[in-house]
Design a protein around this motif. Sequence first.
Motif, PDB file in Angstrom:
ATOM      1  N   ARG A  71       0.829  -1.220   0.000  1.00 45.45           N
ATOM      2  CA  ARG A  71       0.000   0.000   0.000  1.00 45.45           C
ATOM      3  C   ARG A  71       0.861   1.268   0.000  1.00 45.45           C
ATOM      4  O   ARG A  71       0.503   2.287   0.587  1.00 45.45           O
ATOM      5  N   VAL A  72       2.007   1.167  -0.658  1.00 42.07           N
ATOM      6  CA  VAL A  72       2.852   2.336  -0.873  1.00 42.07           C
ATOM      7  C   VAL A  72       2.514   2.909  -2.243  1.00 42.07           C
ATOM      8  O   VAL A  72       2.548   2.190  -3.247  1.00 42.07           O
ATOM      9  N   ALA A  73       2.155   4.182  -2.269  1.00 41.37           N
ATOM     10  CA  ALA A  73       1.780   4.837  -3.526  1.00 41.37           C
ATOM     11  C   ALA A  73       2.984   5.537  -4.139  1.00 41.37           C
ATOM     12  O   ALA A  73       3.796   6.143  -3.441  1.00 41.37           O
ATOM     13  N   HIS A  74       3.096   5.449  -5.459  1.00 38.01           N
ATOM     14  CA  HIS A  74       4.106   6.166  -6.228  1.00 38.01           C
ATOM     15  C   HIS A  74       3.358   7.086  -7.191  1.00 38.01           C
ATOM     16  O   HIS A  74       2.617   6.605  -8.056  1.00 38.01           O
ATOM     17  N   ARG A  75       3.540   8.392  -7.005  1.00 36.57           N
ATOM     18  CA  ARG A  75       2.811   9.350  -7.850  1.00 36.57           C
ATOM     19  C   ARG A  75       3.798  10.201  -8.640  1.00 36.57           C
ATOM     20  O   ARG A  75       4.634  10.893  -8.062  1.00 36.57           O
ATOM     21  N   LEU A  76       3.692  10.135  -9.948  1.00 33.27           N
ATOM     22  CA  LEU A  76       4.538  10.926 -10.842  1.00 33.27           C
ATOM     23  C   LEU A  76       3.698  12.047 -11.441  1.00 33.27           C
ATOM     24  O   LEU A  76       2.618  11.799 -11.997  1.00 33.27           O
ATOM     25  N   THR A  77       4.178  13.288 -11.310  1.00 29.93           N
ATOM     26  CA  THR A  77       3.492  14.427 -11.916  1.00 29.93           C
ATOM     27  C   THR A  77       4.479  15.212 -12.771  1.00 29.93           C
ATOM     28  O   THR A  77       5.685  15.251 -12.498  1.00 29.93           O
ATOM     29  N   PHE A  78       3.954  15.838 -13.819  1.00 27.16           N
ATOM     30  CA  PHE A  78       4.750  16.665 -14.713  1.00 27.16           C
ATOM     31  C   PHE A  78       4.070  18.023 -14.807  1.00 27.16           C
ATOM     32  O   PHE A  78       2.924  18.141 -15.234  1.00 27.16           O
ATOM     33  N   ASP A  79       4.776  19.059 -14.336  1.00 23.85           N
ATOM     34  CA  ASP A  79       4.244  20.423 -14.351  1.00 23.85           C
ATOM     35  C   ASP A  79       4.926  21.220 -15.450  1.00 23.85           C
ATOM     36  O   ASP A  79       6.149  21.377 -15.449  1.00 23.85           O
ATOM     37  N   GLN A  80       4.127  21.720 -16.376  1.00 18.56           N
ATOM     38  CA  GLN A  80       4.647  22.537 -17.470  1.00 18.56           C
ATOM     39  C   GLN A  80       4.603  24.009 -17.077  1.00 18.56           C
ATOM     40  O   GLN A  80       3.676  24.446 -16.406  1.00 18.56           O
TER      41      GLN A  80
END
Length: 220
Positions: free
Chosen positions: A31-40
Motif C-alpha cells: 500500500r505504498v503509492a508512487h505518484r509521478l506528476t509533470f508540471d509545465q
Amino acid sequence: MASVDSLTFDLTDCKLVRHAETERIWVNADRVAHRLTFDQGVIYWPFDLTDPNAAQVFYRQECEQNRGVMLEMYPAPIAGVEGLAGVFKYRSPAPGSRGMAYIGILWLPFQDCRFQVNVEAVEQGNTGMREAAVMVIEGDKWPMDPQAEIPVINNQEELDAMHAKALGRPLRRLPSDDAKCDASFPQHPLSLVRAGLARVIATAQLAPDARGLLPHRISR
C-alpha cells in the motif's frame, strides 16, 4: 517535447491506478503509492539547486506551516540532471487516526517544467510501535515534553482528551525517525517510503526528449 512519460523508474510489483495527462499513480502490495506528476511552465521555487541550503530552509518552513516535519533532504542527481529529494512526516489524514503519514519526494526542476515523484505510505492498525521500541533503547536520550508533573489518567474520557491535546502539538523529528532504524522495522511505512524513494532515484531515467531541458535558475 517532454511529457509525464519522459521520466521512468522501477515499478516492480506496482499496479497503475491512475492514468492522466500529467499524472500517473501506482500502488504496490504494501500500500505504498508512487505518484509521478509533470508540471509545465515556470515553477514557483524561490531558489535553485546551486544553493541546497536555501532548499532546506524553504521546505522545512513549508512543511512546518502544513503541521508536518522535514526528516531529511539531500541532492539527488539523475544521470547528470540536478535533483532534490526529501522525506517528510505528517499526521495521518484518516479521521480519528493517531498514526503518521510519510512522504518521500524527488524533484527534477527545469527552467520551463518539473518532474515530481511522491512515494507515500500511511501508518495503519497498531501505531507507535517503532517509537515505543526505540524509546526503550534511547532511555533518557528520548526527547520529552516539559511538564510540571506526570499526568494521572482516571478514565477513558481523560485519556481521549490527552490524546486530542497531543494531536494539536507540532510534530517533531524523533530518534525513531532516523534511517538507521529502518533495518529493524522494514515493514514500517517510513522504512517503505525511504526504500521506495531510494529505488526511484537509483533507477530513474529521462527519455531523449527531456535530456536537453535547461536547469531551473533564479536571477540573483
